[in-house]
Design a protein around this motif. Structure first.
Motif, PDB file in Angstrom:
ATOM      1  N   MET A 104       6.841  12.175   5.995  1.00 14.06           N
ATOM      2  CA  MET A 104       7.171  11.067   6.883  1.00 14.06           C
ATOM      3  C   MET A 104       7.975  10.020   6.129  1.00 14.06           C
ATOM      4  N   LYS A 105       9.081   9.591   6.737  1.00 10.19           N
ATOM      5  CA  LYS A 105       9.909   8.578   6.099  1.00 10.19           C
ATOM      6  C   LYS A 105       9.348   7.205   6.361  1.00 10.19           C
ATOM      7  N   ARG A 106       9.568   6.357   5.379  1.00 10.69           N
ATOM      8  CA  ARG A 106       9.055   5.002   5.476  1.00 10.69           C
ATOM      9  C   ARG A 106      10.200   4.034   5.358  1.00 10.69           C
ATOM     10  N   LYS A 107      10.203   2.986   6.160  1.00  7.76           N
ATOM     11  CA  LYS A 107      11.217   1.949   6.091  1.00  7.76           C
ATOM     12  C   LYS A 107      10.601   0.687   5.516  1.00  7.76           C
ATOM     13  N   VAL A 108      11.427  -0.017   4.727  1.00  7.88           N
ATOM     14  CA  VAL A 108      10.959  -1.247   4.133  1.00  7.88           C
ATOM     15  C   VAL A 108      10.781  -2.295   5.220  1.00  7.88           C
ATOM     16  N   THR A 109       9.662  -2.986   5.195  1.00  6.52           N
ATOM     17  CA  THR A 109       9.371  -3.998   6.199  1.00  6.52           C
ATOM     18  C   THR A 109       8.943  -5.276   5.509  1.00  6.52           C
ATOM     19  N   ASP A 110       8.812  -6.291   6.307  1.00  7.73           N
ATOM     20  CA  ASP A 110       8.296  -7.565   5.804  1.00  7.73           C
ATOM     21  C   ASP A 110       6.901  -7.788   6.360  1.00  7.73           C
ATOM     22  N   GLY A 111       6.118  -6.702   6.429  1.00 10.33           N
ATOM     23  CA  GLY A 111       4.848  -6.758   7.137  1.00 10.33           C
ATOM     24  C   GLY A 111       3.734  -7.489   6.418  1.00 10.33           C
ATOM     25  N   ILE A 112       3.861  -7.764   5.132  1.00 10.84           N
ATOM     26  CA  ILE A 112       2.780  -8.422   4.418  1.00 10.84           C
ATOM     27  C   ILE A 112       3.361  -9.493   3.509  1.00 10.84           C
ATOM     28  N   SER A 113       2.774 -10.663   3.538  1.00  5.75           N
ATOM     29  CA  SER A 113       3.279 -11.786   2.745  1.00  5.75           C
ATOM     30  C   SER A 113       2.926 -11.611   1.275  1.00  5.75           C
ATOM     31  N   ALA A 114       3.618 -12.408   0.440  1.00  4.24           N
ATOM     32  CA  ALA A 114       3.359 -12.338  -0.993  1.00  4.24           C
ATOM     33  C   ALA A 114       1.925 -12.739  -1.311  1.00  4.24           C
ATOM     34  N   THR A 115       1.432 -13.753  -0.608  1.00  2.00           N
ATOM     35  CA  THR A 115       0.058 -14.220  -0.857  1.00  2.00           C
ATOM     36  C   THR A 115      -0.953 -13.135  -0.528  1.00  2.00           C
ATOM     37  N   LYS A 116      -0.802 -12.524   0.661  1.00  2.00           N
ATOM     38  CA  LYS A 116      -1.726 -11.468   1.050  1.00  2.00           C
ATOM     39  C   LYS A 116      -1.595 -10.251   0.135  1.00  2.00           C
ATOM     40  N   GLY A 117      -0.366  -9.975  -0.269  1.00  2.62           N
ATOM     41  CA  GLY A 117      -0.151  -8.836  -1.153  1.00  2.62           C
ATOM     42  C   GLY A 117      -0.838  -9.011  -2.494  1.00  2.62           C
ATOM     43  N   MET A 118      -0.722 -10.187  -3.077  1.00  2.00           N
ATOM     44  CA  MET A 118      -1.359 -10.436  -4.362  1.00  2.00           C
ATOM     45  C   MET A 118      -2.878 -10.470  -4.245  1.00  2.00           C
ATOM     46  N   ILE A 119      -3.365 -10.995  -3.118  1.00  2.00           N
ATOM     47  CA  ILE A 119      -4.828 -10.971  -2.897  1.00  2.00           C
ATOM     48  C   ILE A 119      -5.312  -9.529  -2.790  1.00  2.00           C
ATOM     49  N   ALA A 120      -4.536  -8.697  -2.086  1.00  2.00           N
ATOM     50  CA  ALA A 120      -4.912  -7.293  -1.942  1.00  2.00           C
ATOM     51  C   ALA A 120      -4.964  -6.580  -3.292  1.00  2.00           C
ATOM     52  N   LEU A 121      -4.074  -6.975  -4.202  1.00  2.00           N
ATOM     53  CA  LEU A 121      -4.015  -6.343  -5.517  1.00  2.00           C
ATOM     54  C   LEU A 121      -4.959  -6.987  -6.538  1.00  2.00           C
ATOM     55  N   SER A 122      -5.586  -8.085  -6.169  1.00  5.17           N
ATOM     56  CA  SER A 122      -6.401  -8.842  -7.122  1.00  5.17           C
ATOM     57  C   SER A 122      -7.574  -8.051  -7.713  1.00  5.17           C
ATOM     58  N   PRO A 123      -8.210  -7.104  -6.995  1.00  5.92           N
ATOM     59  CA  PRO A 123      -9.277  -6.320  -7.644  1.00  5.92           C
ATOM     60  C   PRO A 123      -8.773  -5.558  -8.875  1.00  5.92           C
ATOM     61  N   MET A 124      -7.560  -5.024  -8.773  1.00  5.95           N
ATOM     62  CA  MET A 124      -6.982  -4.332  -9.912  1.00  5.95           C
ATOM     63  C   MET A 124      -6.755  -5.306 -11.072  1.00  5.95           C
ATOM     64  N   ILE A 125      -6.298  -6.501 -10.747  1.00  5.78           N
ATOM     65  CA  ILE A 125      -6.070  -7.523 -11.769  1.00  5.78           C
ATOM     66  C   ILE A 125      -7.391  -7.917 -12.434  1.00  5.78           C
ATOM     67  N   VAL A 126      -8.443  -8.079 -11.613  1.00  4.79           N
ATOM     68  CA  VAL A 126      -9.766  -8.415 -12.150  1.00  4.79           C
ATOM     69  C   VAL A 126     -10.235  -7.331 -13.122  1.00  4.79           C
ATOM     70  N   PHE A 127     -10.075  -6.088 -12.729  1.00  2.00           N
ATOM     71  CA  PHE A 127     -10.495  -4.984 -13.598  1.00  2.00           C
ATOM     72  C   PHE A 127      -9.731  -4.989 -14.917  1.00  2.00           C
ATOM     73  N   LEU A 128      -8.404  -5.117 -14.838  1.00  2.00           N
ATOM     74  CA  LEU A 128      -7.588  -5.089 -16.052  1.00  2.00           C
ATOM     75  C   LEU A 128      -7.904  -6.272 -16.965  1.00  2.00           C
ATOM     76  N   LEU A 129      -8.153  -7.433 -16.367  1.00  8.97           N
ATOM     77  CA  LEU A 129      -8.496  -8.605 -17.172  1.00  8.97           C
ATOM     78  C   LEU A 129      -9.830  -8.414 -17.883  1.00  8.97           C
ATOM     79  N   LEU A 130     -10.811  -7.898 -17.137  1.00  9.62           N
ATOM     80  CA  LEU A 130     -12.145  -7.735 -17.710  1.00  9.62           C
ATOM     81  C   LEU A 130     -12.186  -6.652 -18.783  1.00  9.62           C
ATOM     82  N   TYR A 131     -11.602  -5.517 -18.470  1.00 10.09           N
ATOM     83  CA  TYR A 131     -11.761  -4.376 -19.363  1.00 10.09           C
ATOM     84  C   TYR A 131     -10.711  -4.324 -20.467  1.00 10.09           C
TER      85      TYR A 131
END
Length: 436
Positions: free
Chosen positions: A1-28
């Motif tokens: 399935m092809k995917r098109k680039v969208t503006d569906g998620i804001s930078a703030t929401k995107g970084m919040i969504a990725l924050s668990p990964m950041i927490v893990f990398l910071l801790l470990y």
């Protein structure tokens, strides 16, 4: 399935969504690096903290539904299959060690190869086996226990020997015609496997040759101990069965089951009681407990990140501004690398970005054989270098070392990353870098 680039998620929401990964990398990673000890903070604690944070930031849904999303991702069929492999690998490693199969194999190996050639031989063996069976996991299962015992027998660095096996395992995983990453990359980009192999060889082979030369010329000095007395050569049979059936291409769970069965028969012939052997198997399975917990926590956390839109945000950001052939190829590499970082599965990462990568390749005129090679190579580099990847977790668990202990010795993925970057910067091989 092809995917098109969208503006569906804001930078703030995107970084919040990725924050668990950041927490893990910071801790470990970050905290452990700062205190200079990667054993102080268990990876399970870092993942548990990051997982709890993932549930907290997954807003807009009832707590029960958020936990179900986490649990559903952890219970994915691919994850459960991996856990089956962990269980069988632990059982095989334990019973093979207890009946004397490891000692016999180590004695034979040290008697055949001079100490200075053990490491290069181990790397070549890992390359050949992984290319033959098309899976890095199967190679890790077959060679890691032997590598760890060889390191101990030579008074060497266990983490170094494990790094050798991991590097060779990913060489074959990247190039093999039957590897799931090869299949995913070629199908998503629309090229034949043999054509992708020809292009990929220009990237992977130089890295492997450089790595092998490093092992031959600059292998760390080890205090070689006296070669243990040769045991009953028949005791090597469980390892020979595992390696031979793996090369044939039999499913890794069947391979391990055959190895366990062979070890049980040999144990019985040596007069070891059935209950004792059951204890050996049980001990090996229990030893995989922490590895299984880590796998479940990582999978659940990454599933929540995806549900929050973290993956979509990465795809949108990385494809927003692309210019030129080199920029487009670099974007493909970074795209699959970051998604692999967030999924801990190189095949899933390739499938996730496959459609979008093909769109980018068609727009900027990248040869599909080159795009498939970039996706496969970049994902293999990241998969080998993340401490929560299945291959690294399995190898280090079998060897009894920290998941980050082999990092300084992963010569092959570092070399592969460099050759991949050079292939993008200098657009080689020329005839495959762009459409004609």
């Amino acid at each position: 399935m092809k995917r098109k680039v969208t503006d569906g998620i804001s930078a703030t929401k995107g970084m919040i969504a990725l924050s668990p990964m950041i927490v893990f990398l910071l801790l470990y990673v970050v905290v452990s690096a700062l205190i200079g000890d990667f054993y102080k903070i268990p990876i399970s604690v870092a993942l548990l903290t990051a997982s709890m944070w993932a549930i907290v930031i997954y807003t807009g849904k009832p707590l029960k539904e958020r936990i179900e999303t986490f649990s559903g991702s952890a219970a994915d069929s691919d994850i459960i299959y991996m856990i089956w492999i962990f269980v069988l690998a632990g059982a095989f490693a334990s019973i093979a060690r207890e009946i004397g199969a490891v000692d016999a194999t180590v004695s034979f190996t040290l008697g055949i190869f001079p100490p200075q050639y053990i490491v290069p031989t181990l790397f070549v063996a890992a390359c050949i086996i992984s290319f033959s069976i098309g899976t890095s996991v199967g190679t890790v299962v077959a060679l890691t226990p032997l590598a760890a015992e060889l390191a101990s027998a030579e008074g060497g660095n266990v983490a170094f020997f494990v790094g050798v096996v991991l590097g060779g395992a990913f060489f074959g995983d990247n190039l093999s015609f039957i590897s799931d990453t090869t299949i995913a990359a070629t199908r998503s980009q629309g090229c034949r496997m043999q054509d992708k192999f020809k292009v990929n060889l220009w990237i992977a082979l130089p890295a492997a040759v450089v790595t092998l030369l490093c092992y031959v010329l600059f292998v760390p000095e080890v205090a070689v101990t006296e070669v243990p007395p040769a045991g009953d050569p028949l005791l090597m049979l469980p390892y020979l069965v595992v390696i031979a059936t793996a090369i044939i291409g039999i499913n890794v769970t069947v391979v391990l089951t055959l190895g366990i069965g062979c070890a049980v028969i040999l144990g019985a012939l040596r007069g070891i009681g059935v209950l004792d052997m059951a204890g050996f198997v049980g001990s090996g399975i229990e030893g995989m407990g922490s590895l299984i917990i880590i796998t479940l926590l990582a999978s659940g956390m990454l599933g929540v990140i995806k549900a929050c839109g973290g993956i979509d945000y990465i795809l949108d950001v990385l494809t927003a501004r692309i210019s030129g052939l080199r920029g487009a190829q670099g974007t493909l590499a970074v795209l699959v690398a970051i998604v692999n970082l967030c999924t801990a599965n190189n095949t899933v990462a390739i499938i996730t970005v496959g459609g979008l990568s093909k769109d980018i390749s068609e727009k900027f005129g990248i040869d599909p054989r080159k795009s498939a090679s970039i996706l496969d190579s970049a994902s293999c580099v990241v998969q080998c270098l993340i401490p929560y990847g299945a291959q690294t977790l399995l190898a280090t668990s079998l060897a009894g070392i920290s998941p980050v202990a082999p990092f300084p010795y992963l010569y092959y993925p570092y070399a592969l990353g460099i050759t991949l970057i050079l292939s993008i910067v200098f657009l080689f091989p020329r005839r495959y870098s762009h459409r004609r």
